[in-house]
Design a protein around this motif. Structure first.
Motif, PDB file in Angstrom:
ATOM      1  N   LYS A   1       3.472  20.200  57.551  1.00  9.97           N
ATOM      2  CA  LYS A   1       3.037  18.935  56.963  1.00  9.97           C
ATOM      3  C   LYS A   1       4.200  18.154  56.360  1.00  9.97           C
ATOM      4  CE  LYS A   1      -1.689  18.342  55.422  1.00  9.97           C
ATOM      5  NZ  LYS A   1      -2.613  18.426  54.270  1.00  9.97           N
ATOM      6  N   SER A   2       4.899  18.797  55.408  1.00  5.96           N
ATOM      7  CA  SER A   2       5.941  18.087  54.665  1.00  5.96           C
ATOM      8  C   SER A   2       7.334  18.402  55.161  1.00  5.96           C
ATOM      9  CB  SER A   2       5.865  18.448  53.177  1.00  5.96           C
ATOM     10  OG  SER A   2       6.228  19.804  52.983  1.00  5.96           O
ATOM     11  N   SER A   3       7.462  19.403  56.029  1.00  8.30           N
ATOM     12  CA  SER A   3       8.727  19.922  56.552  1.00  8.30           C
ATOM     13  C   SER A   3       9.628  20.502  55.465  1.00  8.30           C
ATOM     14  CB  SER A   3       9.484  18.855  57.369  1.00  8.30           C
ATOM     15  OG  SER A   3      10.066  17.876  56.543  1.00  8.30           O
ATOM     16  N   LYS A   4       9.035  20.863  54.319  1.00  7.49           N
ATOM     17  CA  LYS A   4       9.818  21.446  53.227  1.00  7.49           C
ATOM     18  C   LYS A   4      10.063  22.934  53.466  1.00  7.49           C
ATOM     19  CE  LYS A   4       7.983  18.245  49.763  1.00  7.49           C
ATOM     20  NZ  LYS A   4       7.039  18.105  48.616  1.00  7.49           N
ATOM     21  N   THR A   5      11.237  23.370  53.064  1.00  3.39           N
ATOM     22  CA  THR A   5      11.527  24.798  53.017  1.00  3.39           C
ATOM     23  C   THR A   5      11.118  25.313  51.634  1.00  3.39           C
ATOM     24  OG1 THR A   5      13.742  24.521  52.099  1.00  3.39           O
ATOM     25  CG2 THR A   5      13.533  24.457  54.504  1.00  3.39           C
ATOM     26  N   ILE A   6      11.222  26.634  51.455  1.00  3.37           N
ATOM     27  CA  ILE A   6      10.908  27.192  50.142  1.00  3.37           C
ATOM     28  C   ILE A   6      11.930  26.737  49.102  1.00  3.37           C
ATOM     29  CG2 ILE A   6       9.601  29.153  51.011  1.00  3.37           C
ATOM     30  CD1 ILE A   6      12.085  30.864  50.768  1.00  3.37           C
ATOM     31  N   LEU A   7      13.146  26.412  49.534  1.00  4.40           N
ATOM     32  CA  LEU A   7      14.143  25.900  48.579  1.00  4.40           C
ATOM     33  C   LEU A   7      13.751  24.508  48.106  1.00  4.40           C
ATOM     34  CD1 LEU A   7      16.809  26.278  47.093  1.00  4.40           C
ATOM     35  CD2 LEU A   7      17.989  25.331  49.113  1.00  4.40           C
TER      36      LEU A   7
ATOM     37  N   LEU B   1      10.052  38.542  52.560  1.00  2.00           N
ATOM     38  CA  LEU B   1      11.388  38.391  53.139  1.00  2.00           C
ATOM     39  C   LEU B   1      11.863  39.693  53.765  1.00  2.00           C
ATOM     40  CD1 LEU B   1      12.998  36.229  50.314  1.00  2.00           C
ATOM     41  CD2 LEU B   1      12.523  35.477  52.656  1.00  2.00           C
ATOM     42  N   GLN B   2      11.629  40.809  53.076  1.00  2.00           N
ATOM     43  CA  GLN B   2      12.032  42.111  53.604  1.00  2.00           C
ATOM     44  C   GLN B   2      11.305  42.444  54.904  1.00  2.00           C
ATOM     45  OE1 GLN B   2      11.146  44.635  50.281  1.00  2.00           O
ATOM     46  NE2 GLN B   2      12.972  44.062  49.128  1.00  2.00           N
ATOM     47  N   LEU B   3      10.071  41.961  55.021  1.00  4.85           N
ATOM     48  CA  LEU B   3       9.263  42.269  56.192  1.00  4.85           C
ATOM     49  C   LEU B   3       9.433  41.243  57.310  1.00  4.85           C
ATOM     50  CD1 LEU B   3       6.122  43.473  54.247  1.00  4.85           C
ATOM     51  CD2 LEU B   3       7.557  44.887  55.717  1.00  4.85           C
ATOM     52  N   GLY B   4      10.425  40.350  57.147  1.00  7.50           N
ATOM     53  CA  GLY B   4      10.792  39.483  58.258  1.00  7.50           C
ATOM     54  C   GLY B   4      10.424  38.020  58.143  1.00  7.50           C
ATOM     55  N   ALA B   5       9.874  37.577  57.020  1.00  8.77           N
ATOM     56  CA  ALA B   5       9.564  36.147  56.870  1.00  8.77           C
ATOM     57  C   ALA B   5      10.860  35.340  56.921  1.00  8.77           C
ATOM     58  CB  ALA B   5       8.839  35.904  55.550  1.00  8.77           C
ATOM     59  N   ASP B   6      10.828  34.206  57.590  1.00  9.39           N
ATOM     60  CA  ASP B   6      12.018  33.363  57.774  1.00  9.39           C
ATOM     61  C   ASP B   6      12.153  32.411  56.588  1.00  9.39           C
ATOM     62  OD1 ASP B   6      14.110  31.816  58.618  1.00  9.39           O
ATOM     63  OD2 ASP B   6      13.085  30.969  60.359  1.00  9.39           O
ATOM     64  N   TYR B   7      13.192  32.611  55.769  1.00  7.52           N
ATOM     65  CA  TYR B   7      13.349  31.762  54.585  1.00  7.52           C
ATOM     66  C   TYR B   7      13.724  30.332  54.950  1.00  7.52           C
ATOM     67  CZ  TYR B   7      18.448  32.623  55.018  1.00  7.52           C
ATOM     68  OH  TYR B   7      19.743  32.702  55.460  1.00  7.52           O
ATOM     69  N   LYS B   8      14.133  30.095  56.210  1.00  6.27           N
ATOM     70  CA  LYS B   8      14.482  28.740  56.633  1.00  6.27           C
ATOM     71  C   LYS B   8      13.291  27.976  57.204  1.00  6.27           C
ATOM     72  CE  LYS B   8      17.461  30.202  59.582  1.00  6.27           C
ATOM     73  NZ  LYS B   8      17.058  31.617  59.368  1.00  6.27           N
ATOM     74  N   SER B   9      12.128  28.630  57.292  1.00  7.97           N
ATOM     75  CA  SER B   9      10.975  27.978  57.917  1.00  7.97           C
ATOM     76  C   SER B   9      10.533  26.758  57.111  1.00  7.97           C
ATOM     77  CB  SER B   9       9.818  28.968  58.050  1.00  7.97           C
ATOM     78  OG  SER B   9       9.389  29.407  56.774  1.00  7.97           O
ATOM     79  N   GLN B  10      10.016  25.780  57.819  1.00  8.81           N
ATOM     80  CA  GLN B  10       9.534  24.540  57.208  1.00  8.81           C
ATOM     81  C   GLN B  10       8.047  24.390  57.474  1.00  8.81           C
ATOM     82  OE1 GLN B  10      13.149  22.537  59.238  1.00  8.81           O
ATOM     83  NE2 GLN B  10      12.549  21.081  57.667  1.00  8.81           N
TER      84      GLN B  10
END
Length: 290
Positions: free
Chosen positions: A178-184, A166-175
């Motif tokens: 295949k399943s369109s799931k987010t990390i949440l 996350l600190q290095l720029g990964a998008d926490y909203k990305s899906q």
């Protein structure tokens, strides 16, 4: 690295081992590099990698489809990972499971490998992102955890990997594609309460959108409502509602989260909670957000 003295010593070892007699494109020689890398023998790995690079074999794969770079990542050898990248190894190479260096670092909880990989090249855009892999690995470790120090250390390392990405720029909203799931979605589905708490505290102006993203039509709150009888179900539902989760959202079956609850006293309490957060067509937002 390596210094001229180390290089000279390394080449002396190579000569004594009879390397000059090998055909450097021979599979046997490439297997030596995999072995040196796995054992963390950095000078020997560098010397062998130079030879293989010169004959176009730096990315040769072993029986599981791993290049020397992937072996270095899986063996938690960040300095060798750096050497191989600088020598020209393919940073987007994948093994038989489709895992790249970032996937391996995320899955096995190796933050130093992730940092080196991202510091020396641009990340790829895979179907299942390394951030998703790190969350899935954390979910698995959380579900099998015990109070042993090694178990707790692994959870800490995996969380550190998530933080680094996350600190290095990964998008926490990305899906994922295949399943369109987010990390949440993944954390809620695994009833991983500590990780859900962590994710809902992420900074940014898009948390309301983040918590209500749909995966094949289902929000994270739908998934929480489906954790029938789980000890953390109520806490996760309350957390999501306290962070803008929409209890009126409908999935493709036209179901709201409340419709996915089972029967029983605990479910009835959640049903009352979900209905209390609705007010006609709009939402009654939590006091902390008004």
């Amino acid at each position: 690295f390596p210094s001229s003295r180390v290089r000279m010593l390394t080449w002396e070892v190579a000569l004594q081992a009879g390397w000059w007699t090998f055909d450097h494109s021979d599979p046997f020689f490439s297997r030596l590099l995999h072995l040196f890398v796995a054992q963390g023998l950095r000078p020997l790995s560098y010397a062998a990698a130079e030879m293989l690079r010169d004959c176009g074999q730096l990315d040769v794969k072993e029986h599981r489809g791993k290049t020397p770079l992937l072996v270095a990542a899986a063996a938690n050898q960040p300095k060798i990972v750096k050497d191989l990248i600088l020598l020209g190894a393919d940073v987007n190479a994948m093994d038989q499971k489709g895992q790249t260096v970032l996937h391996l670092g995320a899955t096995y909880g190796l933050p130093s490998v992730i940092e080196v990989r991202l510091a020396y090249s641009t990340p790829e855009q895979p179907c299942l992102t390394p951030l998703h892999c790190a969350v899935m690995a954390h979910n698995a470790a959380f579900q099998t955890q015990n109070m042993e120090p090694l178990s707790q250390h692994r959870l800490q390392q995996l969380l550190l990997c998530i933080q680094r990405l996350l600190q290095l720029g990964a998008d926490y909203k990305s899906q994922d594609l295949k399943s369109s799931k987010t990390i949440l979605h993944l954390a809620v589905q695994a009833a991983n309460l500590p990780l859900v708490q962590f994710l809902l505290k992420l900074p940014g102006q898009e948390r309301q959108n983040f918590v209500n993203i749909k995966a094949h039509g289902n929000t994270a709150l739908h998934m929480a409502a489906g954790l029938h009888g789980h000890p953390y179900q109520e806490q996760i539902v309350r957390l999501l509602l306290d962070h803008w989760a929409d209890p009126t959202a409908r999935n493709p079956e036209n179901e709201q989260p409340v419709h996915l609850l089972t029967t029983g006293p605990a479910a009835e309490q959640l049903r009352l909670l979900l209905r209390s957060r609705r007010s006609g067509p709009g939402l009654v937002y939590p006091p902390s957000f008004t």
